[in-house]
Motif scaffolding. Sequence first.
Motif, PDB file in Angstrom:
ATOM      1  N   TYR A 209      55.934  32.792  21.842  1.00  0.00           N
ATOM      2  CA  TYR A 209      57.083  32.230  22.545  1.00  0.00           C
ATOM      3  C   TYR A 209      57.007  30.708  22.642  1.00  0.00           C
ATOM      4  O   TYR A 209      58.021  30.017  22.523  1.00  0.00           O
ATOM      5  CB  TYR A 209      57.230  32.851  23.932  1.00  0.00           C
ATOM      6  CG  TYR A 209      57.684  34.288  23.865  1.00  0.00           C
ATOM      7  CD1 TYR A 209      58.771  34.664  23.074  1.00  0.00           C
ATOM      8  CD2 TYR A 209      57.021  35.270  24.571  1.00  0.00           C
ATOM      9  CE1 TYR A 209      59.178  35.984  23.002  1.00  0.00           C
ATOM     10  CE2 TYR A 209      57.427  36.598  24.505  1.00  0.00           C
ATOM     11  CZ  TYR A 209      58.518  36.936  23.717  1.00  0.00           C
ATOM     12  OH  TYR A 209      58.921  38.248  23.643  1.00  0.00           O
ATOM     13  N   ALA A 210      55.817  30.174  22.850  1.00  0.00           N
ATOM     14  CA  ALA A 210      55.667  28.718  22.913  1.00  0.00           C
ATOM     15  C   ALA A 210      55.977  28.090  21.561  1.00  0.00           C
ATOM     16  O   ALA A 210      56.691  27.079  21.482  1.00  0.00           O
ATOM     17  CB  ALA A 210      54.251  28.354  23.353  1.00  0.00           C
ATOM     18  N   LEU A 211      55.455  28.688  20.499  1.00  0.00           N
ATOM     19  CA  LEU A 211      55.722  28.162  19.169  1.00  0.00           C
ATOM     20  C   LEU A 211      57.200  28.268  18.825  1.00  0.00           C
ATOM     21  O   LEU A 211      57.783  27.343  18.260  1.00  0.00           O
ATOM     22  CB  LEU A 211      54.868  28.901  18.138  1.00  0.00           C
ATOM     23  CG  LEU A 211      54.826  28.318  16.732  1.00  0.00           C
ATOM     24  CD1 LEU A 211      54.350  26.875  16.754  1.00  0.00           C
ATOM     25  CD2 LEU A 211      53.929  29.148  15.844  1.00  0.00           C
ATOM     26  N   THR A 212      57.830  29.377  19.201  1.00  0.00           N
ATOM     27  CA  THR A 212      59.269  29.536  18.984  1.00  0.00           C
ATOM     28  C   THR A 212      60.037  28.431  19.698  1.00  0.00           C
ATOM     29  O   THR A 212      60.888  27.759  19.092  1.00  0.00           O
ATOM     30  CB  THR A 212      59.747  30.911  19.500  1.00  0.00           C
ATOM     31  OG1 THR A 212      59.123  31.932  18.736  1.00  0.00           O
ATOM     32  CG2 THR A 212      61.248  31.045  19.401  1.00  0.00           C
ATOM     33  N   ALA A 213      59.741  28.236  20.973  1.00  0.00           N
ATOM     34  CA  ALA A 213      60.452  27.212  21.754  1.00  0.00           C
ATOM     35  C   ALA A 213      60.222  25.823  21.183  1.00  0.00           C
ATOM     36  O   ALA A 213      61.166  25.033  21.035  1.00  0.00           O
ATOM     37  CB  ALA A 213      60.006  27.271  23.209  1.00  0.00           C
ATOM     38  N   LEU A 214      58.984  25.520  20.835  1.00  0.00           N
ATOM     39  CA  LEU A 214      58.684  24.186  20.337  1.00  0.00           C
ATOM     40  C   LEU A 214      59.297  23.929  18.964  1.00  0.00           C
ATOM     41  O   LEU A 214      59.755  22.818  18.685  1.00  0.00           O
ATOM     42  CB  LEU A 214      57.175  23.970  20.329  1.00  0.00           C
ATOM     43  CG  LEU A 214      56.557  23.958  21.728  1.00  0.00           C
ATOM     44  CD1 LEU A 214      55.045  23.949  21.635  1.00  0.00           C
ATOM     45  CD2 LEU A 214      57.058  22.783  22.533  1.00  0.00           C
ATOM     46  N   LEU A 215      59.327  24.939  18.108  1.00  0.00           N
ATOM     47  CA  LEU A 215      59.975  24.775  16.813  1.00  0.00           C
ATOM     48  C   LEU A 215      61.472  24.551  16.981  1.00  0.00           C
ATOM     49  O   LEU A 215      62.066  23.686  16.321  1.00  0.00           O
ATOM     50  CB  LEU A 215      59.717  25.990  15.923  1.00  0.00           C
ATOM     51  CG  LEU A 215      58.321  26.088  15.322  1.00  0.00           C
ATOM     52  CD1 LEU A 215      58.084  27.472  14.727  1.00  0.00           C
ATOM     53  CD2 LEU A 215      58.101  25.013  14.281  1.00  0.00           C
TER      54      LEU A 215
END
Length: 174
Positions: free
Chosen positions: A90-96
């Motif tokens: 979820y963090a990687l999704t949000a940051l991307l």
Amino acid sequence: MKNWALWLCVGIISLIGGLLALFNPLSASIAATTLAGWALLFVGALQGWSAWKSAGFKARTGAGIAAAASLLMGLVLLFGPFGDGTFLRYALTALLIISGAAKLWAARHIRGDDLHLVVLGAGGVSVLLGLVVLTGFPGFLAGSLGAILGLELMANGAALVVLSLRRRKVAPLA
């Protein structure tokens, strides 16, 4: 941004980091993730410094958001997933997606430029990669964190190189 050369250097570093991450995504995923994490930290720090030096609220805000996204993504990668990896996903999704939105925001300001589509495409790639991580589709790409990070670094680098060259074109020589 007044210093177009800094953005050019950051873009080239990002492109190199992305290529290195793409060359070895499956057989050395940990190495690629660590390399991409350090590259994202370095790129984020330089982008943050660049944002600090930028004149104007719009330039400072766009560069600051991109810098924060790169720094957070690098920290998450270096310190590893927490728990079962759901947080990382979820963090990687949000940051991307945030990184892609910052690139799309930057593309708005160079609409008339010939290279507008490169920055727009880089933003689209970042948003698309965020959706790939979130949905897990396609499976071969979603399972390869090194490939996703390499592609994000390359999209980031392409956008920064184009924006720096565009800035060089309009900046007065000092």
